[in-house]
Design an enzyme around this catalytic site. Structure first.
Site, PDB file in Angstrom:
ATOM      1  N   ARG A   1      46.801  34.854  41.568  1.00 18.30           N
ATOM      2  CA  ARG A   1      45.862  34.595  40.475  1.00 18.30           C
ATOM      3  C   ARG A   1      46.594  33.860  39.360  1.00 18.30           C
ATOM      4  O   ARG A   1      47.785  34.049  39.157  1.00 18.30           O
ATOM      5  CB  ARG A   1      45.293  35.912  39.930  1.00 18.30           C
ATOM      6  CG  ARG A   1      44.278  36.556  40.849  1.00 18.30           C
ATOM      7  CD  ARG A   1      43.607  37.749  40.195  1.00 18.30           C
ATOM      8  NE  ARG A   1      44.487  38.885  40.077  1.00 18.30           N
ATOM      9  CZ  ARG A   1      45.083  39.292  38.967  1.00 18.30           C
ATOM     10  NH1 ARG A   1      44.885  38.651  37.825  1.00 18.30           N
ATOM     11  NH2 ARG A   1      45.878  40.330  38.958  1.00 18.30           N
TER      12      ARG A   1
ATOM     13  N   TYR B   1      43.384  30.487  46.595  1.00 20.94           N
ATOM     14  CA  TYR B   1      43.865  31.872  46.624  1.00 20.94           C
ATOM     15  C   TYR B   1      42.738  32.866  46.320  1.00 20.94           C
ATOM     16  O   TYR B   1      41.933  32.638  45.405  1.00 20.94           O
ATOM     17  CB  TYR B   1      45.023  32.073  45.625  1.00 20.94           C
ATOM     18  CG  TYR B   1      45.375  33.528  45.516  1.00 20.94           C
ATOM     19  CD1 TYR B   1      46.089  34.154  46.530  1.00 20.94           C
ATOM     20  CD2 TYR B   1      44.905  34.306  44.458  1.00 20.94           C
ATOM     21  CE1 TYR B   1      46.350  35.516  46.474  1.00 20.94           C
ATOM     22  CE2 TYR B   1      45.161  35.663  44.397  1.00 20.94           C
ATOM     23  CZ  TYR B   1      45.882  36.268  45.406  1.00 20.94           C
ATOM     24  OH  TYR B   1      46.118  37.607  45.354  1.00 20.94           O
TER      25      TYR B   1
ATOM     26  N   LYS C   1      37.063  39.135  41.788  1.00 23.44           N
ATOM     27  CA  LYS C   1      37.463  39.333  40.388  1.00 23.44           C
ATOM     28  C   LYS C   1      36.504  38.604  39.439  1.00 23.44           C
ATOM     29  O   LYS C   1      36.172  39.115  38.369  1.00 23.44           O
ATOM     30  CB  LYS C   1      38.887  38.840  40.174  1.00 23.44           C
ATOM     31  CG  LYS C   1      39.921  39.500  41.078  1.00 23.44           C
ATOM     32  CD  LYS C   1      39.994  40.974  40.854  1.00 23.44           C
ATOM     33  CE  LYS C   1      41.177  41.594  41.604  1.00 23.44           C
ATOM     34  NZ  LYS C   1      41.217  43.049  41.435  1.00 23.44           N
TER      35      LYS C   1
ATOM     36  N   HIS D   1      37.882  48.172  37.455  1.00 23.70           N
ATOM     37  CA  HIS D   1      38.958  47.884  38.411  1.00 23.70           C
ATOM     38  C   HIS D   1      39.478  49.219  38.955  1.00 23.70           C
ATOM     39  O   HIS D   1      40.553  49.674  38.599  1.00 23.70           O
ATOM     40  CB  HIS D   1      40.064  47.118  37.664  1.00 23.70           C
ATOM     41  CG  HIS D   1      41.118  46.530  38.536  1.00 23.70           C
ATOM     42  ND1 HIS D   1      42.388  46.243  38.086  1.00 23.70           N
ATOM     43  CD2 HIS D   1      41.111  46.138  39.835  1.00 23.70           C
ATOM     44  CE1 HIS D   1      43.101  45.711  39.062  1.00 23.70           C
ATOM     45  NE2 HIS D   1      42.354  45.647  40.135  1.00 23.70           N
TER      46      HIS D   1
ATOM     47  N   SER E   1      48.236  46.667  38.724  1.00 23.10           N
ATOM     48  CA  SER E   1      48.751  46.252  40.032  1.00 23.10           C
ATOM     49  C   SER E   1      50.130  46.867  40.290  1.00 23.10           C
ATOM     50  O   SER E   1      50.850  47.227  39.365  1.00 23.10           O
ATOM     51  CB  SER E   1      48.835  44.730  40.115  1.00 23.10           C
ATOM     52  OG  SER E   1      49.711  44.274  39.113  1.00 23.10           O
TER      53      SER E   1
ATOM     54  N   CYS F   1      50.753  49.732  41.565  1.00 25.01           N
ATOM     55  CA  CYS F   1      50.823  51.177  41.336  1.00 25.01           C
ATOM     56  C   CYS F   1      50.163  51.956  42.482  1.00 25.01           C
ATOM     57  O   CYS F   1      49.922  53.150  42.349  1.00 25.01           O
ATOM     58  CB  CYS F   1      50.170  51.535  40.009  1.00 25.01           C
ATOM     59  SG  CYS F   1      51.075  50.911  38.579  1.00 25.01           S
TER      60      CYS F   1
ATOM     61  N   ASP G   1      39.406  48.759  45.145  1.00 24.25           N
ATOM     62  CA  ASP G   1      39.705  47.823  44.051  1.00 24.25           C
ATOM     63  C   ASP G   1      38.656  47.782  42.943  1.00 24.25           C
ATOM     64  O   ASP G   1      39.011  47.629  41.789  1.00 24.25           O
ATOM     65  CB  ASP G   1      39.886  46.411  44.632  1.00 24.25           C
ATOM     66  CG  ASP G   1      40.581  45.459  43.675  1.00 24.25           C
ATOM     67  OD1 ASP G   1      41.540  45.894  43.013  1.00 24.25           O
ATOM     68  OD2 ASP G   1      40.167  44.290  43.575  1.00 24.25           O
TER      69      ASP G   1
ATOM     70  N   ARG H   1      48.794  38.617  51.890  1.00 26.08           N
ATOM     71  CA  ARG H   1      47.601  39.470  51.914  1.00 26.08           C
ATOM     72  C   ARG H   1      47.015  39.623  53.311  1.00 26.08           C
ATOM     73  O   ARG H   1      47.199  38.770  54.177  1.00 26.08           O
ATOM     74  CB  ARG H   1      46.522  38.828  51.033  1.00 26.08           C
ATOM     75  CG  ARG H   1      46.907  38.692  49.568  1.00 26.08           C
ATOM     76  CD  ARG H   1      46.676  39.976  48.847  1.00 26.08           C
ATOM     77  NE  ARG H   1      47.125  39.944  47.462  1.00 26.08           N
ATOM     78  CZ  ARG H   1      46.589  40.709  46.512  1.00 26.08           C
ATOM     79  NH1 ARG H   1      45.602  41.536  46.782  1.00 26.08           N
ATOM     80  NH2 ARG H   1      47.055  40.681  45.280  1.00 26.08           N
TER      81      ARG H   1
HETATM   82  C1  OXD Z   1      44.526  42.200  42.014  1.00 25.91           C
HETATM   83  C2  OXD Z   1      43.946  42.280  43.371  1.00 25.91           C
HETATM   84  O1  OXD Z   1      45.192  41.199  41.731  1.00 25.91           O
HETATM   85  O2  OXD Z   1      43.247  43.269  43.640  1.00 25.91           O
HETATM   86  O3  OXD Z   1      44.314  43.128  41.221  1.00 25.91           O
HETATM   87  O4  OXD Z   1      44.131  41.363  44.182  1.00 25.91           O
HETATM   88 MN    MN Z   2      42.807  44.490  41.950  1.00 22.73          MN
END
Ligand code: OXD
Ligand code: MN
Length: 580
Positions: free
Chosen positions: A70, A198, A207, A227, A249, A251, A278, A366
């Site tokens: 991102r 991406y 997102k 989130h 992220s 965690c 997510d 990913r």
């Molecule tokens: C993030 C994802 O970047 O879930 O939070 O990909």
């Molecule tokens: Mn996320």
């Protein structure tokens, strides 16, 4: 598959003309279409087939090496008033942003096909769900959206019934980082994304729609777009509870969502089920509880670190029907990443022979996989009414200070806990250890409006719902003086979840402290865990001096958002300070 929705038909026509697309294709979401697209992507080299014996219908995509994550610095919230986007966002005036994007999109699909993807975020028949349409020139995006959302005919039918939808326009453009922007127009419910393929920049349902646009819409309509993972916990008596949890992220959200409890718990009959990993959309139900859905239909997870040891449920999903992006490959064509096992891959994420220098898989490589492939996936994830949330959990990575688990005194205190979530940077990432970065509700990159207004919206739920969830903060990441983690984490986090649920059902008491309720050591189940009681005492202690400093820093942080910050958050800070 053209449409009876005139707004949609006109928009597609207009975009096709402006981008000069060669042809327009409407995605129907069928299996035949899926196979056709996979073949097309294999033929043009976007996909590479992985070992079909070990990984049937799994594909590897290696992205442009400059297009792997991102891009927060190129992501904008374009509201008429700059103040509405808040200090938490980059802002651009809508007219300027549109002029810029119109220039970029002009003629950009010459020689390409324009794909129209009608999608639904959430179960097709859920009143909590919302629809969108993504226009893209990337067949790779189509295949990811197919796994991540409910897309095609069913979504289009709902759009035609309801009329409204979020407009998302995407082109990979030239993949030039200097010609890359992700623009959001929350007041018009639209998104324009150019120059990246991406996931977080290009799969606009995730997102961009389900968090940035939806958070804005949720404020207007009285719900929450967060989130957060959602998991179900069934106790041996068969009582079902649900927890929604927000973590920045790195965690372990996906790991917690798919947690496998310690053996003793499994024997006793405890079960964890996964609703989402997510994103969580919640709204008050008629019974005064918050009801939640996972708007997504798949997982777009970080591959490195996923293993039989850390997340066996995740690993089990990845042997079929999965798209891997930027992972490494073994000699016999299997996907591989750091932390998976001790094999050495043959090629790295750039497709070069792996020479042992640097990571073989990109650290943000990913997997994209349908949620239905997850062994712990709950059938309640498909329930139109959603699931009732018993507890909301906030967490961050804090090597010191923050106890293993703390219960908020009430909703407003819980909002303070969420608004001041922080995570410490690690040496590996930045070279600076222990720098606390705040990430309110883990929404720093994703809230589509001013954080002050957002916290006000959270606080307003005490008037909107009569049976709000209890709120907790957890910290799995405390370290001792030698730098060792004090809590085992992973499956053993079940022990903390058990206490949280017991608190929600008023089955145990908590010990009141200045920073909130803490477990009595006797109430945490430590069976089969060789853990010194002293360590647990440390994990549950309140360091008064440290918390004074923390509250001063929290106060400064809140003030940095100006006068839109609700005064009751400052009152909450004062209450904690007084109690300290
Ligand atoms: C993030 C994802 O970047 O879930 O939070 O990909
Ligand atoms: Mn996320």
């Amino acid at each position: 598959m053209p449409t009876t929705n005139q707004v949609l038909a006109d928009w597609v026509k207009e975009v096709a003309a402006h981008t000069e697309a060669d042809q327009v294709y409407w995605c129907d979401g069928s299996e035949a279409e899926n196979q056709k697209f996979n073949q097309m992507l294999l033929d043009d080299g976007t996909f590479k087939q992985l070992n079909q014996e070990t990984h049937p219908d799994c594909y590897l995509h290696l992205s442009d090496t400059e297009d792997v994550a991102r891009v927060e610095h190129l992501t904008f919230i374009c509201t008429e008033q700059e103040a509405d986007a808040g200090p938490n966002n980059h802002w651009m005036a809508p007219a300027d942003a549109k002029a810029k994007m119109d220039d970029l999109f002009k003629g950009c699909m010459k020689g390409r096909t324009l794909y129209v993807i009608p999608y639904c975020m959430g179960p097709i028949d859920s009143p909590i769900s919302r629809c969108g349409v993504e226009i893209t020139d990337s067949a790779y995006v189509v295949q990811n959206m197919r796994l991540m959302t409910r897309m095609g005919k069913g979504a289009l039918a709902r759009i035609e019934r309801e009329g409204g939808f979020v407009k998302g326009l995407h082109s990979t453009g030239e993949l030039d980082p200097n010609r890359r922007f992700i623009m959001h127009f929350p007041e018009e419910l639209s998104i324009m994304s150019y120059g990246s393929g991406y996931g977080g920049n290009a799969l606009l349902g995730k997102k961009c729609h389900a968090l940035r646009i939806a958070s804005y819409q949720a404020r207007q309509e009285g719900w929450l777009a967060e989130h957060m993972l959602i998991l179900g916990i069934k106790n041996p008596q068969g009582e079902q509870s649900y927890v929604a949890a927000a973590f920045p992220s790195a965690c372990g959200k996906t790991n917690l969502a798919m947690l496998i409890p310690p053996e003793g718990y499994v024997k006793d009959g405890w079960e964890i089920s996964t609703i989402g990993d997510d994103i969580c959309w919640m709204r008050p139900g008629e019974d005064g509880r918050l009801w939640a859905i996972n708007p997504e239909a798949g997982f777009f997870g970080v591959a490195p670190g996923t293993s039989e040891g850390t997340n066996p449920n995740a690993l089990a999903m990845l042997y079929k029907n999965t798209i891997f992006t930027n992972v490494a490959e073994t000699e016999d064509g299997q996907p591989w990443w750091e932390g998976l096992d001790d094999r050495t891959p043959k090629t790295d994420w750039k497709g070069n022979p792996f020479d042992g220098s640097g990571p073989a898989a990109h650290p943000n490589s990913r997997f994209t996989v349908s949620a239905s492939r997850c062994p712990s996936y709950s059938e309640q994830a498909e329930a139109a009414q959603g699931v009732p949330i018993d507890a909301i959990v906030f967490g961050g990575r804090r090597a010191s200070l923050v106890p293993l688990v703390t219960e908020a005194r009430d909703w407003a205190h819980g909002v303070l806990m969420g608004a001041t979530v922080a995570s410490e940077t690690t040496a590996a990432a930045t070279g600076e250890v222990g720098i606390v970065r705040r990430d309110p509700m883990a929404m720093k990159p994703f809230c589509g409006y001013h954080f002050g207004d957002y916290w006000g919206h959270w606080l307003s739920f005490s008037d909107k719902a009569t049976q709000l969830p209890k709120v907790f903060t957890v910290n799995w990441f405390r370290k001792d003086e030698q730098g060792n983690f004090m809590w085992p984490g992973f499956g053993d986090n079940m022990r903390v979840l058990e206490w949280i649920i017991a608190r929600c059902k008023n089955k145990v008491s908590s010990s009141e402290s200045a920073i909130g309720g803490l477990p009595e050591v006797k109430d945490l189940n430590l069976n089969d865990l060789s853990m010194d009681e002293d360590i647990l005492n440390d994990l549950l202690a309140v360091d008064r001096k440290g918390w004074h400093a923390e509250m001063d820093s929290v106060s400064e942080y809140l003030k940095s958002f100006g006068d839109r910050v609700p005064s009751s958050l400052f009152e909450q800070v004062e209450t904690v300070k007084d109690k300290l």
